[in-house]
Design a protein around this motif. Sequence first.
Motif, PDB file in Angstrom:
ATOM      1  N   ALA A 230      18.611   3.389   2.809  1.00 19.51           N
ATOM      2  CA  ALA A 230      17.484   2.448   2.674  1.00 19.51           C
ATOM      3  C   ALA A 230      16.777   2.641   1.335  1.00 19.51           C
ATOM      4  N   VAL A 231      16.484   3.879   1.020  1.00 15.34           N
ATOM      5  CA  VAL A 231      15.714   4.167  -0.201  1.00 15.34           C
ATOM      6  C   VAL A 231      16.538   3.832  -1.446  1.00 15.34           C
ATOM      7  N   THR A 232      17.836   4.153  -1.409  1.00 19.13           N
ATOM      8  CA  THR A 232      18.705   3.838  -2.550  1.00 19.13           C
ATOM      9  C   THR A 232      18.723   2.325  -2.793  1.00 19.13           C
ATOM     10  N   THR A 233      18.897   1.568  -1.719  1.00 20.88           N
ATOM     11  CA  THR A 233      18.993   0.112  -1.859  1.00 20.88           C
ATOM     12  C   THR A 233      17.675  -0.475  -2.379  1.00 20.88           C
ATOM     13  N   LEU A 234      16.563  -0.010  -1.825  1.00 21.65           N
ATOM     14  CA  LEU A 234      15.268  -0.537  -2.272  1.00 21.65           C
ATOM     15  C   LEU A 234      15.010  -0.186  -3.738  1.00 21.65           C
ATOM     16  N   ALA A 235      15.374   1.037  -4.121  1.00 22.36           N
ATOM     17  CA  ALA A 235      15.127   1.456  -5.507  1.00 22.36           C
ATOM     18  C   ALA A 235      15.935   0.580  -6.462  1.00 22.36           C
ATOM     19  N   LEU A 236      17.187   0.278  -6.092  1.00 23.40           N
ATOM     20  CA  LEU A 236      18.018  -0.564  -6.968  1.00 23.40           C
ATOM     21  C   LEU A 236      17.479  -1.993  -7.005  1.00 23.40           C
ATOM     22  N   LEU A 237      17.042  -2.477  -5.854  1.00 24.42           N
ATOM     23  CA  LEU A 237      16.552  -3.856  -5.784  1.00 24.42           C
ATOM     24  C   LEU A 237      15.221  -4.015  -6.516  1.00 24.42           C
ATOM     25  N   ALA A 238      14.372  -2.998  -6.354  1.00 19.52           N
ATOM     26  CA  ALA A 238      13.050  -3.069  -7.011  1.00 19.52           C
ATOM     27  C   ALA A 238      13.212  -2.951  -8.536  1.00 19.52           C
ATOM     28  N   GLY A 239      14.341  -2.380  -8.943  1.00 19.35           N
ATOM     29  CA  GLY A 239      14.670  -2.301 -10.380  1.00 19.35           C
ATOM     30  C   GLY A 239      13.720  -1.411 -11.127  1.00 19.35           C
TER      31      GLY A 239
END
Length: 239
Positions: A230-239
């Motif tokens: 979850a955290v990895t995906t959000l960090a990539l999406l938030a850029g």
Amino acid sequence: MSDALPPLFFFPSLSLAEGGIVVLGEEESRHALSSRRLSEGDPIALFDGLGTIAQGQVDSVGKPRHGVKVRVISKRLHKQPSQIILASAVPKGDRMSVMLDMATQLGMTQFIPLNCERSVVKPSEKSHPRWSRICSEACKQSRRAWLPKLLDTMSPSALVDHFAGKGNVLIAHPSGIPIQEAIIEYASIARVVMIGPEGGFADDEVTTVTQQGGIAVSLGQSILRIETAAVTTLALLAG
Ligand code: SAM
């Protein structure tokens, strides 16, 4: 860096507090007095979770149950952040706290617990108040003015029905395309991130989501825990 800033406390009705005195709730007062050791005249900041952050000064302190009084000096309404919705199976125990804490710091605006075929943990009626406290603490830590909304449990198919549209939803699944590729293509529209339970999404769940425009994304060769994914995906999406 945040040490230089006045400590931030939650106060839900800031819109009513114009140039006056507000009284913090018991839990926030206890925190102000015992952990932060605030006393009269100290600078303090308040947020309402709905975009307003106020700057003020401690006016008077007493017992926590009577509430710390704060003089509101100025208020600022922060603009609503871009929507980033985390829809995830609930990990066990403390790992849920870790996930919500980090996701809030990274800008999650809504959390939807996912009820998947292989879900093990079911939220109880005590879950929401506990999750809300974790998100509030994370907002203080990261000085975010907007508290994430906590929604009721949904199934993957109900969720994708709700957010239907090509590229709106990213579903993390090891068989998907590399997430970096999906972000290049869908960064402007992808707003919902789906993370499965320990046993993974069932094949029919992934098919239902992708048939309705969701994009299956891989996070690399390692199989990550729910909260790490979850955290990895959000960090990539938030850029
Ligand atoms: N054996 C399960 C599987 O194959 O999906 C592992 C589940 S993993 C512990 C929990 C969730 O994290 C998965 O359902 C998926 O959403 C996400 N996840 C973990 N590692 C991933 C990866 N490398 N690529 C994509 N998603 C991943």
